[in-house]
Motif scaffolding. Structure first.
Motif, PDB file in Angstrom:
ATOM      1  N   UNK A  31       0.825  -1.212   0.000  1.00  0.00           N
ATOM      2  CA  UNK A  31       0.000   0.000   0.000  1.00  0.00           C
ATOM      3  C   UNK A  31       0.852   1.251   0.000  1.00  0.00           C
ATOM      4  N   UNK A  32       1.894   1.263   0.818  1.00  0.00           N
ATOM      5  CA  UNK A  32       2.778   2.426   0.887  1.00  0.00           C
ATOM      6  C   UNK A  32       3.460   2.660  -0.454  1.00  0.00           C
ATOM      7  N   UNK A  33       3.906   1.581  -1.091  1.00  0.00           N
ATOM      8  CA  UNK A  33       4.596   1.703  -2.373  1.00  0.00           C
ATOM      9  C   UNK A  33       3.654   2.196  -3.469  1.00  0.00           C
ATOM     10  N   UNK A  34       2.460   1.633  -3.511  1.00  0.00           N
ATOM     11  CA  UNK A  34       1.480   2.088  -4.504  1.00  0.00           C
ATOM     12  C   UNK A  34       1.166   3.559  -4.303  1.00  0.00           C
ATOM     13  N   UNK A  35       0.931   3.958  -3.066  1.00  0.00           N
ATOM     14  CA  UNK A  35       0.599   5.364  -2.793  1.00  0.00           C
ATOM     15  C   UNK A  35       1.744   6.281  -3.219  1.00  0.00           C
ATOM     16  N   UNK A  37       4.217   5.667  -5.454  1.00  0.00           N
ATOM     17  CA  UNK A  37       4.351   5.657  -6.912  1.00  0.00           C
ATOM     18  C   UNK A  37       3.268   6.495  -7.576  1.00  0.00           C
ATOM     19  N   UNK A  38       2.053   6.342  -7.112  1.00  0.00           N
ATOM     20  CA  UNK A  38       0.938   7.100  -7.721  1.00  0.00           C
ATOM     21  C   UNK A  38       1.103   8.591  -7.475  1.00  0.00           C
ATOM     22  N   UNK A  39       1.641   8.958  -6.312  1.00  0.00           N
ATOM     23  CA  UNK A  39       1.862  10.373  -6.020  1.00  0.00           C
ATOM     24  C   UNK A  39       2.982  10.937  -6.905  1.00  0.00           C
ATOM     25  N   UNK A  40       4.011  10.132  -7.129  1.00  0.00           N
ATOM     26  CA  UNK A  40       5.161  10.602  -7.904  1.00  0.00           C
ATOM     27  C   UNK A  40       4.908  10.607  -9.409  1.00  0.00           C
ATOM     28  N   UNK A  41       4.281   9.532  -9.916  1.00  0.00           N
ATOM     29  CA  UNK A  41       4.160   9.406 -11.370  1.00  0.00           C
ATOM     30  C   UNK A  41       2.737   9.167 -11.867  1.00  0.00           C
ATOM     31  N   UNK A  42       1.804   9.024 -10.948  1.00  0.00           N
ATOM     32  CA  UNK A  42       0.420   8.797 -11.346  1.00  0.00           C
ATOM     33  C   UNK A  42       0.057   7.335 -11.517  1.00  0.00           C
ATOM     34  N   UNK A  43       1.072   6.453 -11.574  1.00  0.00           N
ATOM     35  CA  UNK A  43       0.818   5.026 -11.712  1.00  0.00           C
ATOM     36  C   UNK A  43       1.798   4.244 -10.844  1.00  0.00           C
ATOM     37  N   UNK A  44       1.492   2.962 -10.669  1.00  0.00           N
ATOM     38  CA  UNK A  44       2.384   2.091  -9.913  1.00  0.00           C
ATOM     39  C   UNK A  44       2.449   0.736 -10.596  1.00  0.00           C
ATOM     40  N   UNK A  45       3.642   0.144 -10.660  1.00  0.00           N
ATOM     41  CA  UNK A  45       3.717  -1.205 -11.220  1.00  0.00           C
ATOM     42  C   UNK A  45       2.952  -2.231 -10.374  1.00  0.00           C
ATOM     43  N   UNK A  47      -0.045  -1.701  -9.298  1.00  0.00           N
ATOM     44  CA  UNK A  47      -1.456  -1.608  -9.615  1.00  0.00           C
ATOM     45  C   UNK A  47      -2.072  -0.267  -9.272  1.00  0.00           C
ATOM     46  N   UNK A  48      -3.393  -0.260  -9.347  1.00  0.00           N
ATOM     47  CA  UNK A  48      -4.160   0.947  -9.112  1.00  0.00           C
ATOM     48  C   UNK A  48      -5.225   0.747  -8.053  1.00  0.00           C
ATOM     49  N   UNK A  49      -6.352   1.370  -8.253  1.00  0.00           N
ATOM     50  CA  UNK A  49      -7.422   1.371  -7.255  1.00  0.00           C
ATOM     51  C   UNK A  49      -7.925  -0.036  -6.932  1.00  0.00           C
ATOM     52  N   UNK A  50      -8.067  -0.877  -7.942  1.00  0.00           N
ATOM     53  CA  UNK A  50      -8.550  -2.243  -7.686  1.00  0.00           C
ATOM     54  C   UNK A  50      -7.584  -3.003  -6.783  1.00  0.00           C
ATOM     55  N   UNK A  52      -5.415  -1.641  -4.685  1.00  0.00           N
ATOM     56  CA  UNK A  52      -5.487  -0.999  -3.367  1.00  0.00           C
ATOM     57  C   UNK A  52      -6.653  -1.584  -2.574  1.00  0.00           C
ATOM     58  N   UNK A  53      -7.806  -1.685  -3.184  1.00  0.00           N
ATOM     59  CA  UNK A  53      -8.991  -2.230  -2.503  1.00  0.00           C
ATOM     60  C   UNK A  53      -8.758  -3.681  -2.092  1.00  0.00           C
ATOM     61  N   UNK A  54      -8.115  -4.463  -2.945  1.00  0.00           N
ATOM     62  CA  UNK A  54      -7.820  -5.847  -2.618  1.00  0.00           C
ATOM     63  C   UNK A  54      -6.862  -5.972  -1.442  1.00  0.00           C
ATOM     64  N   UNK A  55      -5.840  -5.133  -1.426  1.00  0.00           N
ATOM     65  CA  UNK A  55      -4.871  -5.135  -0.319  1.00  0.00           C
ATOM     66  C   UNK A  55      -5.553  -4.716   0.978  1.00  0.00           C
ATOM     67  N   UNK A  56      -6.365  -3.672   0.905  1.00  0.00           N
ATOM     68  CA  UNK A  56      -7.095  -3.223   2.098  1.00  0.00           C
ATOM     69  C   UNK A  56      -8.006  -4.334   2.621  1.00  0.00           C
ATOM     70  N   UNK A  57      -8.632  -5.080   1.722  1.00  0.00           N
ATOM     71  CA  UNK A  57      -9.505  -6.192   2.135  1.00  0.00           C
ATOM     72  C   UNK A  57      -8.688  -7.281   2.832  1.00  0.00           C
TER      73      UNK A  57
END
Length: 120
Positions: A31-35, A37-45, A47-50, A52-57
């Motif tokens: 989650x930290x890495x995705x957040x 990456x998305x803040x720095x470049x708009x995307x993350x290797x 993944x995206x919102x889906x 994030x939701x899966x990790x949170x679950x």
């Protein structure tokens, strides 16, 4: 009524807790890495919102298992949990924090983490 653990009961759960904590720690890092990456470049290797939701679950599933068993979750960064117990007639929390290899600490219920002591 809240569950009261014996020391033996709580210690018997630690191997499972440690395994599940590793899963939670990995998910927390993802989650930290995705957040970031998305803040720095708009995307993350990773993944995206889906994703994030899966990790949170996954994180919520672990936390729900613990709280459903009567374990108190005090934090996830670092992972910190308490097992309600009674020692010498006093209400305490048997305390485990990420990185420890066994359950070796407690604190009086009203004192929290700053009152942490080694188990006798």
């Amino acid at each position: 009524m809240d569950r009261i653990f014996t020391l033996d009961e709580a210690r018997s759960l630690i191997p499972t807790i440690m395994e599940e904590a590793r899963e939670l720690i990995a998910a927390r890092a993802d989650l930290a890495e995705i957040a970031y990456d998305r803040q720095q470049s708009g995307t993350s290797p990773l993944g995206g919102l889906a994703e994030i939701k899966g990790i949170e679950a996954r994180i919520e599933e672990v936390l729900s298992r613990w709280t459903g068993a009567g374990i108190e979750v005090k934090g996830i960064a670092p992972v910190l949990i308490d097992f309600p117990a009674v020692l010498d007639g006093v209400s305490v929390r048997l305390c485990w924090i990420e990185g420890e290899t066994s359950l070796g600490w407690y604190h009086r219920t009203e004192l929290g983490f700053p009152g942490r002591r080694p188990l006798p």
